[in-house]
Scaffold this motif. Structure first.
Motif, mmCIF file in Angstrom:
data_model
loop_
_atom_site.group_PDB
_atom_site.id
_atom_site.type_symbol
_atom_site.label_atom_id
_atom_site.label_comp_id
_atom_site.label_asym_id
_atom_site.label_seq_id
_atom_site.Cartn_x
_atom_site.Cartn_y
_atom_site.Cartn_z
ATOM 1 N N MET A 157 0.849 -1.207 0.000
ATOM 2 C CA MET A 157 0.000 0.000 0.000
ATOM 3 C C MET A 157 0.874 1.244 0.000
ATOM 4 S SD MET A 157 -2.757 1.021 2.872
ATOM 5 C CE MET A 157 -3.043 -0.739 3.053
ATOM 6 N N ARG A 158 0.552 2.214 -0.813
ATOM 7 C CA ARG A 158 1.381 3.408 -0.925
ATOM 8 C C ARG A 158 1.230 4.305 0.286
ATOM 9 N NH1 ARG A 158 -2.900 4.083 -4.125
ATOM 10 N NH2 ARG A 158 -1.840 3.214 -5.911
ATOM 11 N N LYS A 159 2.242 5.059 0.569
ATOM 12 C CA LYS A 159 2.184 6.051 1.633
ATOM 13 C C LYS A 159 1.832 7.402 1.014
ATOM 14 C CE LYS A 159 3.415 3.483 5.102
ATOM 15 N NZ LYS A 159 2.525 3.228 6.226
ATOM 16 N N LEU A 160 1.095 8.180 1.725
ATOM 17 C CA LEU A 160 0.667 9.481 1.231
ATOM 18 C C LEU A 160 1.819 10.463 1.280
ATOM 19 C CD1 LEU A 160 -1.735 11.197 0.310
ATOM 20 C CD2 LEU A 160 -2.092 11.821 2.694
ATOM 21 N N GLY A 161 2.029 11.154 0.170
ATOM 22 C CA GLY A 161 3.090 12.152 0.106
ATOM 23 C C GLY A 161 2.659 13.439 0.750
ATOM 24 N N VAL A 162 3.470 14.454 0.593
ATOM 25 C CA VAL A 162 3.160 15.754 1.174
ATOM 26 C C VAL A 162 2.239 16.488 0.223
ATOM 27 C CG1 VAL A 162 4.108 17.967 1.890
ATOM 28 C CG2 VAL A 162 5.374 15.872 2.346
ATOM 29 N N PHE A 163 1.098 16.922 0.737
ATOM 30 C CA PHE A 163 0.123 17.644 -0.093
ATOM 31 C C PHE A 163 0.254 19.137 0.144
ATOM 32 C CE2 PHE A 163 -1.914 13.508 0.328
ATOM 33 C CZ PHE A 163 -2.197 13.253 -1.002
ATOM 34 N N THR A 164 0.230 19.870 -0.934
ATOM 35 C CA THR A 164 0.237 21.326 -0.823
ATOM 36 C C THR A 164 -1.043 21.849 -1.440
ATOM 37 O OG1 THR A 164 2.623 21.357 -1.046
ATOM 38 C CG2 THR A 164 1.476 23.435 -1.400
ATOM 39 N N GLN B 210 -4.256 14.416 -6.932
ATOM 40 C CA GLN B 210 -3.591 13.666 -5.870
ATOM 41 C C GLN B 210 -4.034 12.200 -5.823
ATOM 42 O OE1 GLN B 210 -1.285 15.173 -4.505
ATOM 43 N NE2 GLN B 210 -1.715 17.351 -4.365
ATOM 44 N N LEU B 211 -4.918 11.806 -6.749
ATOM 45 C CA LEU B 211 -5.492 10.463 -6.677
ATOM 46 C C LEU B 211 -4.422 9.376 -6.736
ATOM 47 C CD1 LEU B 211 -8.091 8.815 -6.481
ATOM 48 C CD2 LEU B 211 -8.281 8.920 -8.980
ATOM 49 N N SER B 212 -3.344 9.606 -7.487
ATOM 50 C CA SER B 212 -2.294 8.596 -7.603
ATOM 51 C C SER B 212 -1.557 8.375 -6.286
ATOM 52 C CB SER B 212 -1.292 8.996 -8.688
ATOM 53 O OG SER B 212 -0.658 10.224 -8.357
ATOM 54 N N GLU B 213 -1.678 9.318 -5.367
ATOM 55 C CA GLU B 213 -1.022 9.189 -4.066
ATOM 56 C C GLU B 213 -1.971 8.707 -2.977
ATOM 57 O OE1 GLU B 213 1.871 12.264 -3.012
ATOM 58 O OE2 GLU B 213 1.314 13.291 -4.855
ATOM 59 N N LEU B 214 -3.203 8.418 -3.367
ATOM 60 C CA LEU B 214 -4.221 7.927 -2.442
ATOM 61 C C LEU B 214 -4.675 6.541 -2.881
ATOM 62 C CD1 LEU B 214 -6.298 11.211 -2.489
ATOM 63 C CD2 LEU B 214 -5.204 10.317 -0.416
ATOM 64 N N ASP B 215 -5.224 5.785 -1.952
ATOM 65 C CA ASP B 215 -5.809 4.498 -2.328
ATOM 66 C C ASP B 215 -7.186 4.697 -2.954
ATOM 67 O OD1 ASP B 215 -3.758 2.597 -1.424
ATOM 68 O OD2 ASP B 215 -4.179 3.435 0.541
ATOM 69 N N ALA B 216 -7.916 5.697 -2.494
ATOM 70 C CA ALA B 216 -9.226 6.024 -3.055
ATOM 71 C C ALA B 216 -9.585 7.437 -2.614
ATOM 72 C CB ALA B 216 -10.292 5.038 -2.584
ATOM 73 N N ALA B 217 -10.564 8.018 -3.286
ATOM 74 C CA ALA B 217 -10.983 9.374 -2.926
ATOM 75 C C ALA B 217 -12.383 9.655 -3.441
ATOM 76 C CB ALA B 217 -10.009 10.407 -3.506
ATOM 77 N N ALA B 218 -13.098 10.503 -2.718
ATOM 78 C CA ALA B 218 -14.399 10.997 -3.158
ATOM 79 C C ALA B 218 -14.176 12.283 -3.939
ATOM 80 C CB ALA B 218 -15.297 11.254 -1.962
ATOM 81 N N ILE B 219 -14.705 12.335 -5.160
ATOM 82 C CA ILE B 219 -14.457 13.474 -6.045
ATOM 83 C C ILE B 219 -15.784 14.002 -6.578
ATOM 84 C CG2 ILE B 219 -13.271 14.283 -8.119
ATOM 85 C CD1 ILE B 219 -11.283 12.022 -7.796
ATOM 86 N N ASN B 220 -15.980 15.308 -6.480
ATOM 87 C CA ASN B 220 -17.161 15.936 -7.067
ATOM 88 C C ASN B 220 -17.134 15.771 -8.584
ATOM 89 O OD1 ASN B 220 -16.539 17.594 -4.443
ATOM 90 N ND2 ASN B 220 -18.694 17.913 -4.875
ATOM 91 N N THR B 221 -18.308 15.622 -9.180
ATOM 92 C CA THR B 221 -18.401 15.305 -10.601
ATOM 93 C C THR B 221 -17.703 16.324 -11.488
ATOM 94 O OG1 THR B 221 -20.455 14.068 -10.311
ATOM 95 C CG2 THR B 221 -20.011 14.896 -12.502
ATOM 96 N N ASN B 222 -17.844 17.610 -11.192
ATOM 97 C CA ASN B 222 -17.227 18.598 -12.089
ATOM 98 C C ASN B 222 -15.720 18.438 -12.142
ATOM 99 O OD1 ASN B 222 -17.431 19.550 -9.356
ATOM 100 N ND2 ASN B 222 -16.845 21.593 -10.026
#
Length: 269
Positions: free
Chosen positions: A1-8, A190-202
């Protein structure tokens, strides 16, 4: 499982707000022209078609396009916009409460069903324990994402918190998901650095994701998060809004939405 990088989180709101001229006094809206704020993506595309229909009825629409969820309301309340079209009622109510504004919803427009996406897993059930999960960091869309997870049986929220839930209201989290709160527009990047994410349609569509084909979990069609045309309270009865509403809820616009978005965006009229 990937580790989350630093988000800016790239938030330019402070600088942009400083540049808003604003108008202390507002008057009845012009019947010949409206300045309409939208977020980039589907709302922008749809309003471009609305403007074509409105023009046939003698109404000119000037579009102002934004890339976040706060500035369109700030600009509207300060008089830099006449109308905006991008938000659902829970978000509007939270904004009014937080900012002391009196913006009001008008005609319903579309539903953008929120989806959960993953670059690695093709099913929400396949997320391993301890997975990183991205959530929008604004309160209403964050709560919306958590409610989707609860409906799917992934988490349990404290009773009565569905529309206001935060990560602190998660009572049961058997998969031990690690929730990462991010600016909504940044989550697809940032999706490539997460296992999953909720994203608004737009933002999903702007990132090239197909809501129906690419999501591993999708918000139900009876969601309360329907979008509205929004105006200042003092303008809610202005006659020009009937022209705008009629243009938006026209057969031409409905056909465009159904053809262009193929079920990822739903006309609600």
């Amino acid at each position: 499982m990937r580790k989350l990088g630093v988000f800016t989180a790239l938030t330019f709101a402070a600088g942009l707000l400083a540049g808003c001229s604003g108008n202390a006094e507002t008057t009845e809206l012009s019947e010949e022209k409206l300045v309409v704020g939208v977020t980039s993506g589907p709302h922008e595309q749809i309003m471009e078609v609305v403007s074509e229909v409105a023009k046939e009825d003698g109404l000119e629409i000037e579009l102002k396009v934004f890339t976040d969820y706060v500035l369109p309301n700030t600009a509207l309340s300060e008089g830099d916009l006449d109308v905006n079209s991008y938000q659902h009622k829970p978000f509007l109510e939270a904004f009014n409460e937080d900012h002391g504004t009196t913006l009001v919803p008008g005609a319903t427009t579309i539903l953008n069903p929120m989806g959960v996406y993953s670059n690695e897993y093709d099913s929400i059930e396949k997320l391993p324990k301890g997975s990183t999960f991205g959530l929008p960091n604004d309160p209403t869309n964050g709560a919306r994402a958590l409610f989707i997870l609860e409906e799917a049986g992934i988490i349990t929220l404290k009773e009565g918190t569905e529309e206001t839930a935060s990560v602190f209201d998660v009572e049961e989290n058997p998969q031990e998901l690690e929730f990462i709160e991010l600016e909504a527009a940044q989550i697809p990047k940032q999706l490539s650095e997460l296992d999953a994410a909720a994203i608004n349609t737009n933002w999903a569509i702007e990132a090239g994701l197909n809501t129906l084909e690419d999501s591993i979990l999708l918000e139900s069609s009876d969601s309360p998060y329907v979008n509205h045309i929004v105006v200042r309270e003092e303008n809610k009865d202005d006659a020009v809004l009937e022209k705008l509403n009629a243009a938006y809820q026209s057969d031409k616009v409905k056909a465009f939405i159904e053809e262009e978005f193929d079920g990822s965006v739903l006309p609600i009229w």
